[in-house]
Design an enzyme around this catalytic site. Structure first.
Site, PDB file in Angstrom:
ATOM      1  CE  LYS A  88      -1.703   1.420   4.117  1.00 19.38           C
ATOM      2  NZ  LYS A  88      -1.293   2.788   4.493  1.00 19.38           N
ATOM      3  CG  ASN A  89       2.290   2.710   3.536  1.00 20.59           C
ATOM      4  OD1 ASN A  89       1.133   3.032   3.268  1.00 20.59           O
ATOM      5  ND2 ASN A  89       2.694   2.484   4.775  1.00 20.59           N
ATOM      6  CB  CYS A 116      -4.538  10.411  12.194  1.00 20.27           C
ATOM      7  SG  CYS A 116      -3.015   9.524  12.388  1.00 20.27           S
ATOM      8  NE  ARG A 148       0.707   9.957  10.468  1.00 16.95           N
ATOM      9  CZ  ARG A 148       0.258   8.973   9.691  1.00 16.95           C
ATOM     10  NH1 ARG A 148      -0.897   8.434   9.953  1.00 16.95           N
ATOM     11  NH2 ARG A 148       0.958   8.540   8.672  1.00 16.95           N
ATOM     12  CG  LEU A 162       9.900  18.003   8.432  1.00 17.88           C
ATOM     13  CD1 LEU A 162      10.392  16.645   8.918  1.00 17.88           C
ATOM     14  CD2 LEU A 162      10.999  19.051   8.611  1.00 17.88           C
ATOM     15  CG  ASP A 172       3.472   1.107   9.503  1.00 15.66           C
ATOM     16  OD1 ASP A 172       3.008   1.896  10.351  1.00 15.66           O
ATOM     17  OD2 ASP A 172       3.705   1.449   8.323  1.00 15.66           O
ATOM     18  NE  ARG A 220      -7.029   4.089   5.785  1.00 15.22           N
ATOM     19  CZ  ARG A 220      -6.141   4.562   6.639  1.00 15.22           C
ATOM     20  NH1 ARG A 220      -6.459   4.696   7.896  1.00 15.22           N
ATOM     21  NH2 ARG A 220      -4.946   4.911   6.238  1.00 15.22           N
TER      22      ARG A 220
HETATM   23  N1  EPU Z   1       6.926  14.399  10.921  1.00 15.53           N
HETATM   24  C1  EPU Z   1       7.091  15.721  11.204  1.00 15.53           C
HETATM   25  N2  EPU Z   1       6.947  16.630  10.189  1.00 15.53           N
HETATM   26  C2  EPU Z   1       6.641  16.266   8.928  1.00 15.53           C
HETATM   27  C3  EPU Z   1       6.484  14.899   8.640  1.00 15.53           C
HETATM   28  C4  EPU Z   1       6.644  13.976   9.657  1.00 15.53           C
HETATM   29  O1  EPU Z   1       7.354  16.097  12.328  1.00 15.53           O
HETATM   30  O2  EPU Z   1       6.514  17.143   8.052  1.00 15.53           O
HETATM   31  C5  EPU Z   1       7.088  13.391  11.992  1.00 15.53           C
HETATM   32  C6  EPU Z   1       5.790  12.630  12.249  1.00 15.53           C
HETATM   33  O3  EPU Z   1       4.913  13.317  13.107  1.00 15.53           O
HETATM   34  C7  EPU Z   1       6.293  11.349  12.852  1.00 15.53           C
HETATM   35  C8  EPU Z   1       7.634  11.145  12.114  1.00 15.53           C
HETATM   36  O4  EPU Z   1       7.968  12.406  11.562  1.00 15.53           O
HETATM   37  O5  EPU Z   1       6.542  11.499  14.213  1.00 15.53           O
HETATM   38  C9  EPU Z   1       7.635  10.119  11.021  1.00 15.53           C
HETATM   39  O6  EPU Z   1       6.485  10.271  10.197  1.00 15.53           O
HETATM   40  P1  EPU Z   1       6.508  10.037   8.646  1.00 15.53           P
HETATM   41  O7  EPU Z   1       6.321  11.339   7.962  1.00 15.53           O
HETATM   42  O8  EPU Z   1       7.673   9.218   8.271  1.00 15.53           O
HETATM   43  O9  EPU Z   1       5.173   9.194   8.443  1.00 15.53           O
HETATM   44  P2  EPU Z   1       4.240   9.281   7.190  1.00 15.53           P
HETATM   45  O10 EPU Z   1       5.049   9.536   5.981  1.00 15.53           O
HETATM   46  O11 EPU Z   1       3.078  10.168   7.464  1.00 15.53           O
HETATM   47  C10 EPU Z   1       4.412   6.751   6.512  1.00 15.53           C
HETATM   48  C11 EPU Z   1       3.463   5.613   6.334  1.00 15.53           C
HETATM   49  C12 EPU Z   1       2.950   5.175   7.697  1.00 15.53           C
HETATM   50  C13 EPU Z   1       4.156   4.748   8.549  1.00 15.53           C
HETATM   51  C14 EPU Z   1       5.157   5.915   8.642  1.00 15.53           C
HETATM   52  C15 EPU Z   1       6.420   5.560   9.383  1.00 15.53           C
HETATM   53  C16 EPU Z   1       2.531   6.028   4.143  1.00 15.53           C
HETATM   54  C17 EPU Z   1       1.364   6.400   3.310  1.00 15.53           C
HETATM   55  N3  EPU Z   1       2.363   6.030   5.477  1.00 15.53           N
HETATM   56  O12 EPU Z   1       3.666   7.799   7.138  1.00 15.53           O
HETATM   57  O13 EPU Z   1       2.110   4.049   7.492  1.00 15.53           O
HETATM   58  O14 EPU Z   1       3.728   4.403   9.841  1.00 15.53           O
HETATM   59  O15 EPU Z   1       5.507   6.352   7.316  1.00 15.53           O
HETATM   60  O16 EPU Z   1       7.066   4.497   8.785  1.00 15.53           O
HETATM   61  O17 EPU Z   1       3.588   5.716   3.617  1.00 15.53           O
HETATM   62  C18 EPU Z   1       0.310   2.582   7.954  1.00 15.53           C
HETATM   63  O18 EPU Z   1       0.505   2.046   6.833  1.00 15.53           O
HETATM   64  O19 EPU Z   1      -0.448   2.076   8.813  1.00 15.53           O
HETATM   65  C19 EPU Z   1       0.999   3.829   8.283  1.00 15.53           C
HETATM   66  C20 EPU Z   1       0.590   4.626   9.266  1.00 15.53           C
END
Ligand code: EPU
Length: 422
Positions: free
Chosen positions: A22-23, A117, A122, A126, A309, A401
């Site tokens: 999915k990701n 969420c 989240r 960045l 995850d 999902r």
């Molecule tokens: N963060 C920031 N600022 C930003 C972006 C992220 O502070 O601009 C922080 C977040 O709050 C968090 C950390 O950085 O504490 C890491 O978050 P990341 O941005 O890596 O997560 P994401 O990109 O929103 C993806 C996956 C998630 C998975 C995370 C971590 C997708 C669509 N989602 O989320 O998947 O948990 O990376 O590996 O790729 C799931 O599939 O159940 C899921 C939640």
């Protein structure tokens, strides 16, 4: 409301086919916005989030065709809107992934700002800083991110250091940089296999990217990207979930159409828990030989360390293991919502801040429980599979999902699980 009704106690046995990730599929579908020609994406999982992404592309004017083999063809010739509306973004945060491609290709993007969420606040700061570094004007107005490329409509290459290696942030910036004018360097980039898959897809579309798989991505922007055929990589989290299911039920399960090379951190912990693991080029087999797992200590961190995850699933493994296991969550601030539900099933879990201390019990009991997010839901299903009696897992729209045909796949492995309404 649909729920999953599970009668626990069956030892899982057999073979299960792993779906596409999915990701990885989500950013790759977003990247189709960058292509001048037709893109064909295969091995897409049949999931709600994928449908939502296709709907989002469709409402921008992308023509989407679904082939018999479930691959999807997209054609961006008639894109007429660069808006990702609130109604879609609120159902799927990953909609933010269209920001980079829209801005890079069309010079403008209007994307509803995702809210918090169940697993944490989240932020997407960045992502936005990355776009600004490439010369975009970004403002948040009426709940929408409104971004405009500099005069001339093209982003400029930039040096971007990420405070934290955000997965979708890296993906957004990478997609934007692929069409920017000049060289971009993304430092402290996320190295997750799904980021690598996206980068490989962009390269197949004509992008110039060095350092793929490392924490420094060097992107030399090109003027156009073309369509290509791309096969999404297997889902390592789905794979891990079925392996843990086998481990907690004392069973023997082979996952096929997967990739052991992207599973190291999880396989190490399963071996430590006492599982016999064998692998081939595209399969992994776990044999628990009827034994109870041993407790393991886990600390989540960005790839290649242990994935957040898979955290909830390992809380369940520890809940039925011999001994005491500690699980530390370092990625999201609120990702233990499954703990109180598991306690309702008889688990012994103490959560203090970002740490859960779990004392293994020889039995769990069936109970009605409620899913709060995708991986938490999966953990409740795993607990139910090993518990005495019947468990109803409510609010399973979270599971749909991210897990394709979950009840069919578990039934195939001998589980007593069915979807009921009411
Ligand atoms: N963060 C920031 N600022 C930003 C972006 C992220 O502070 O601009 C922080 C977040 O709050 C968090 C950390 O950085 O504490 C890491 O978050 P990341 O941005 O890596 O997560 P994401 O990109 O929103 C993806 C996956 C998630 C998975 C995370 C971590 C997708 C669509 N989602 O989320 O998947 O948990 O990376 O590996 O790729 C799931 O599939 O159940 C899921 C939640």
């Amino acid at each position: 409301m649909e729920k999953l009704r599970i009668v626990g106690g069956n030892r899982l046995q057999g073979e299960v086919r792993i779906s596409g990730a999915k990701n990885s599929a989500l950013p790759i579908l977003a990247a189709t916005l960058l292509a001048e020609g037709v893109m064909r994406v295969g091995n897409l999982p049949h999931l709600h989030d994928i449908t939502t992404m296709l709907e989002l592309l469709g409402c921008m004017g992308v023509e989407v065709a679904i082939n018999e083999d479930m691959s999807v063809e997209t054609d961006c010739r008639n894109v007429h809107s660069q808006v990702a509306p609130y109604d879609l973004v609120r159902t799927m945060r990953a909609s933010i992934l269209v920001l980079g491609p829209l801005l890079a290709r069309y010079g403008v993007a209007e994307v509803s700002l995702p809210g918090g969420c169940a697993i944490g606040s989240r932020p997407v700061d960045l992502h936005l800083r990355g776009m600004e570094a490439m010369g975009a004007q970004v403002e948040v107005l009426d709940g929408y991110i409104r971004a405009t490329a500099p005069e001339g409509g093209r982003l400029r290459g930039a040096h971007i250091f990420l405070d934290t290696p955000t997965v979708t942030g890296t993906e957004n910036i990478l997609m934007a940089a692929a069409l920017a004018d000049g060289r971009s360097v993304i430092e402290n980039a996320a190295r997750e296999p799904e980021v690598v898959d996206l980068a490989n897809c962009l390269v197949a579309m004509g992008a110039k990217i060095q350092g793929i798989g490392s924490d420094t991505l060097i992107v030399d922007g090109v003027e156009t990207l073309h369509g290509c055929h791309f096969h999404v990589l297997p889902d390592r989290i789905e794979t891990g979930t079925y392996l843990v299911a086998a481990a907690v039920t004392g069973g023997k399960v082979r996952c096929r159409d997967t990739d052991p090379a992207i599973m190291d951190a999880v396989l190490v912990k399963l071996r430590e828990a006492g599982a016999l693991i064998t692998t081939g080029p595209d399969w992994i087999e776990l044999d628990m030989t009827g034994r109870r797992p041993k407790a393991v200590n886990i600390r989540t961190a960005p790839h290649p360390a242990f994935p957040t995850d898979m955290q909830a699933q390992f809380v369940v493994l520890n809940a039925v293991a011999e001994g005491v296991g500690t699980v530390i969550e370092t990625i999201f601030e609120n990702r233990f919502m499954h703990a109180p539900e598991l306690v309702r099933m008889g688990a012994e879990i103490h959560v203090e801040g970002n740490t859960a201390i779990i004392t293994g019990k020889s039995r769990l009991n069936g109970a009605p429980v409620m899913a709060t997010d995708l991986r938490a839901s999966a953990s409740l299903v795993l607990a139910a599979l090993v518990a005495d009696g019947t468990t109803d897992v409510n609010r399973i729209y979270h599971i749909d999902r991210g897990y394709e045909c979950i009840e069919e796949k578990f039934q195939q492995l001998g589980a007593n699980i069915r979807r009921v309404t009411g």
